[in-house]
Scaffold this motif. Structure first.
Motif, short mmCIF file in Angstrom:
data_model
loop_
_atom_site.label_atom_id
_atom_site.label_comp_id
_atom_site.label_asym_id
_atom_site.label_seq_id
_atom_site.Cartn_x
_atom_site.Cartn_y
_atom_site.Cartn_z
N TYR B 301 -86.02 -41.30 -46.88
CA TYR B 301 -84.60 -40.95 -46.78
C TYR B 301 -84.25 -40.42 -45.40
O TYR B 301 -83.14 -40.63 -44.90
CB TYR B 301 -84.23 -39.91 -47.85
CG TYR B 301 -84.38 -40.41 -49.26
CD1 TYR B 301 -84.57 -41.77 -49.50
CD2 TYR B 301 -84.33 -39.57 -50.35
CE1 TYR B 301 -84.73 -42.26 -50.78
CE2 TYR B 301 -84.48 -40.05 -51.65
CZ TYR B 301 -84.68 -41.39 -51.85
OH TYR B 301 -84.83 -41.88 -53.12
N ALA B 311 -74.84 -45.70 -45.16
CA ALA B 311 -75.61 -46.48 -46.12
C ALA B 311 -76.47 -45.56 -46.98
O ALA B 311 -76.58 -45.76 -48.19
CB ALA B 311 -76.49 -47.48 -45.39
N ALA B 312 -77.05 -44.53 -46.36
CA ALA B 312 -77.88 -43.59 -47.11
C ALA B 312 -77.05 -42.90 -48.18
O ALA B 312 -77.45 -42.80 -49.34
CB ALA B 312 -78.51 -42.57 -46.16
N GLU B 313 -75.88 -42.44 -47.78
CA GLU B 313 -74.99 -41.74 -48.71
C GLU B 313 -74.60 -42.68 -49.86
O GLU B 313 -74.65 -42.30 -51.03
CB GLU B 313 -73.75 -41.28 -47.93
CG GLU B 313 -72.78 -40.44 -48.73
CD GLU B 313 -73.25 -39.00 -48.91
OE1 GLU B 313 -73.70 -38.42 -47.91
OE2 GLU B 313 -73.18 -38.49 -50.03
N LEU B 314 -74.23 -43.92 -49.53
CA LEU B 314 -73.80 -44.88 -50.55
C LEU B 314 -74.96 -45.30 -51.45
O LEU B 314 -74.76 -45.76 -52.56
CB LEU B 314 -73.18 -46.12 -49.90
CG LEU B 314 -71.84 -45.88 -49.21
CD1 LEU B 314 -71.38 -47.12 -48.46
CD2 LEU B 314 -70.77 -45.45 -50.21
N SER B 315 -76.20 -45.14 -50.95
CA SER B 315 -77.36 -45.46 -51.78
C SER B 315 -77.71 -44.31 -52.71
O SER B 315 -78.74 -44.33 -53.36
CB SER B 315 -78.57 -45.77 -50.90
OG SER B 315 -78.29 -46.84 -50.06
N GLY B 316 -76.87 -43.29 -52.71
CA GLY B 316 -77.09 -42.20 -53.63
C GLY B 316 -77.99 -41.10 -53.09
O GLY B 316 -78.44 -40.24 -53.84
N ILE B 317 -78.26 -41.12 -51.78
CA ILE B 317 -79.07 -40.06 -51.19
C ILE B 317 -78.18 -38.86 -50.89
O ILE B 317 -77.11 -39.01 -50.33
CB ILE B 317 -79.75 -40.56 -49.90
CG1 ILE B 317 -80.73 -41.68 -50.22
CG2 ILE B 317 -80.47 -39.42 -49.18
CD1 ILE B 317 -81.22 -42.42 -49.00
N ASN B 318 -78.65 -37.68 -51.30
CA ASN B 318 -77.89 -36.46 -51.02
C ASN B 318 -78.21 -36.02 -49.59
O ASN B 318 -79.14 -35.25 -49.35
CB ASN B 318 -78.27 -35.38 -52.03
CG ASN B 318 -77.38 -34.17 -51.92
OD1 ASN B 318 -76.72 -33.96 -50.91
ND2 ASN B 318 -77.36 -33.38 -52.97
#
Lengths: 250, 429
Positions: B301, B311-318
């Protein structure tokens, strides 16, 4: 009729005084493709981002399978099996296809280590189905062509058993052959019973791929029509003039 | 760093390199390090590459190198931490005060066995909490990391001053001092044992990686290439141990020890220093951080967020919580470095860690960490720290004036980043 897969009821969202989405209601049934049409800034992407968890609506209600759903972030959306292919693809360019496909949902060993080999094997499996020419499994996705990047983004949405698929201009960056591939994929997913929201600029494509089309203008819903009952010109008129065609206007 | 492979080299050699699947960047950095070492060895008439100097070089590098591994994560996620030197000072002050004053009482007089360990735990907790606080300011309040840590640079340096009322605190506990380097080494026998164990683990690792690839039917490199890598690993580990085992304790130190024990020193008796505990600590940090970077979700992450935060945020990464964790880890590593740095000095002083933030950032950047985010390696940062330290102490040995030393180090930093840019452009990485 059966229960809709998704009901977006009376959704509103505004940014600093601009009403981006103004009391819009749309629904989606299993095995159906609903096209979202409108000019740039008509509010179609914003509306759909409320469903994918990227934005939070100001008012309105989302129902999944008839039950009220709370979607505050992308993690919530994934729990409802909602997958999104963003226009920007939302890929981490420095990572390879496998890392991107499993981003946020890595397969881990009992010791909490990511199992790269297992994930790469899975990636090879799904890519051989979606894009048999895809070979660059260990290169960072920045080294891939537009079509290859698109297939990574699509694979990510399809792999995790999506029930509801949102595609934001999936063919905008693609050549004719790759566009045909996406069209075939949409047909196949439809047969599997997925509900698909397809955001697109291309009226012709919407008419070919979609069952219904929802047209938006200035944040408001112009109307939802069955694509078989309208011509391409009718759809264009709805986009430009913001009025339903006369033979359908009740 | 520079790409060691010559573009005009014969095709065959390039193919050989490709089948070895060795990171050319790593090779370039090692090449640069060897060049630096050889040049100084010539200039100092052979004094640079002695066991004694290599021993000193490694223990001088540890403190900055430990922090540099954490800085890689910070910079990879497009942040920066300017407060590491000050944070080190605060942690060092806390640990010095804990073991000489705060914890000392009737229940625990000076010299108690538990004292140094409690002090270390206290310092690590403080460092982690301050780091987490920095991360919260950056991640949740969205204050730029540059500002948060620039403020932190001033704040923590002077918090350290208040904790000790500006006094130098020492001498520190003897057990604590063992983490500093020269006063805590393993001796020849244990060094050989650890070297052998490390070799076996490395070889097993290489073998199981190959087996995993074969079970998944991925392509593997030819057996000869695997063998070459294995030989390099074995020679590298055992060679390093051999060099450190060749540095003997001075005769008078040994004589004093025998005298204290009331014994006669046998004729020709010698005893080697061997692996310093601080270097073992750095190696352990390097291994753990590399595993975190490559094999855990946390590491994945970090790199995803650095490559494309949206993209990280949209992939569900907090990503906010991720920022807190990264800065907390940085704080923890600052505290660990504080143990090594103050133990090496044998006391805590006010100016401990001054300008370390710049050395740490420079080490990470020379090691190939891109300020634009998403790219960086742990081994690179450690090699970067080693190259910086070699330049510094090499010039000191040659007798270059201190101002010129800094001019050279500063120029090398800029040059190294430029070479890295050229390398990336050429390889498209």
């Amino acid at each position: 009729m059966s229960t809709p897969l998704v009901e977006l009821n009376d959704i509103s969202i505004s940014f600093g005084g601009i009403q981006a989405v103004d009391h819009v209601t749309v629904d989606l049934y299993p095995g159906e493709v609903v096209g979202l049409l409108g000019h740039n800034g008509a509010g179609k992407s914003t509306l759909i981002k409320c469903l994918s968890g990227a934005y939070q609506m100001d008012s309105g209600e989302i129902k999944i399978n008839g039950k009220t759903a709370t979607i505050n972030n992308p993690r919530d959306a994934r729990r409802y099996n909602i997958e999104t292919i963003y226009q920007t693809l939302a890929l981490a360019d420095n990572l390879d296809a496998t890392a991107n496909l499993f981003l946020g949902r890595e397969i881990v060993s009992p010791f909490g280590m990511v199992s790269d080999a297992t994930m790469e094997a899975e990636t090879r499996k799904i890519m051989s189905r979606l894009n048999p020419n895809f070979k660059k499994f260990s290169a960072p996705v920045s080294a891939l062509s537009g079509g290859q990047r698109q297939s990574v983004a699509i694979a990510r949405a399809v792999y995790f058993n999506a029930k509801i698929l949102i595609m934001d201009e999936p063919t905008a960056a693609l050549g004719p052959q790759e566009t045909r591939m996406v069209a075939e994929l949409i047909q196949e997913l439809k047969r599997q019973g997925l509900g698909i929201f397809l955001i697109d600029h291309d009226v012709h494509q919407v008419k070919n791929l979609c069952d219904r089309a929802a047209v938006m203008k200035n944040g408001q819903l112009v109307g939802v029509v069955k694509v078989d009952e309208v011509s391409e010109d009718d759809l264009l008129a709805m986009i430009i003039l913001g009025k339903k065609p006369e033979h359908l206007a009740a | 760093m520079a790409d060691a492979t010559d573009a005009k080299a014969p095709t065959q050699r390039r193919n050989a390199l490709q089948s070895l699947e060795i990171d050319t960047r790593l090779l370039g950095m090692i090449g640069a390090f060897i060049v630096v070492a050889l040049v100084f060895n010539v200039l100092t008439e052979g004094r640079f590459l002695t066991p004694r100097n290599i021993f000193n070089l490694t223990i001088q590098t540890v403190s900055v190198a430990i922090m540099a591994t954490g800085m890689v994560f910070v910079i990879v996620t497009r942040h920066i931490d300017l407060s590491v030197g000050s944070l080190l000072a605060t942690c060092s002050a806390v640990m010095a005060m804990l073991q000489t004053s705060w914890l000392v009482g009737e229940a625990m007089p000076l010299g108690s066995a538990a004292l140094p360990w409690l002090a270390i735990v206290g310092g690590l907790v403080v460092g982690t909490l301050i780091g987490a606080f920095n991360g919260w300011l950056v991640g949740y309040l969205t204050i730029p990391a540059f500002i948060v840590t620039l403020g932190g640079l001033l704040v923590w340096r002077n918090v350290a001053w208040y904790l000790t009322t500006g006094q130098t605190i020492g001498p520190l506990d003897e057990t604590f001092q063992a983490f500093g380097g020269i006063s805590g080494t393993l001796g020849a026998q244990w060094s050989w044992i650890i070297g052998a164990v490390a070799t076996v683990i490395a070889l097993v690792g290489l073998f199981s990686a190959r087996r995993t690839k074969i079970t998944h039917e991925f392509s593997v490199k030819p057996v000869w290439a695997e063998a070459v890598v294995a030989i390099v690993v074995v020679v590298g580990i055992m060679g390093f141990v051999w060099v450190l085992n060749s540095y003997d304790l001075p005769e008078r130190v040994l004589a004093r020890e025998f005298q204290a024990a009331g014994q006669e020193m046998p004729e020709g008796y010698r005893e080697a220093y061997g692996l310093p505990i601080s270097v073992l600590l750095l190696i352990a940090v390097a291994i753990v951080m590399t595993v975190v970077a490559q094999r855990t979700r946390f590491g994945r992450y970090i790199f995803a967020t650095g490559g494309n935060p949206d993209a990280a945020e949209l992939s569900g990464i907090n990503t906010r919580l991720l920022t807190v964790k990264i800065f907390a880890l940085m704080g923890f590593l600052c505290a660990l470095s504080a143990v090594v740095a103050s133990a090496r000095l044998t006391f805590h002083s006010n100016d401990i860690g001054t300008l370390d933030e710049l050395r740490v950032i420079a080490a990470a950047v020379i090691g190939g960490t891109a300020l634009s985010g998403g790219i960086g390696t742990i081994y690179g940062a450690i090699l970067g720290a080693l190259i910086m330290q070699s330049l510094q102490s090499g010039m000191a040995m040659v007798g270059v004036d201190a101002p010129y030393q800094n001019i050279v180090v500063g120029s090398v930093l800029i040059l190294a980043v430029y070479v890295d840019i050229l390398y990336r452009r050429k390889t498209g990485a």
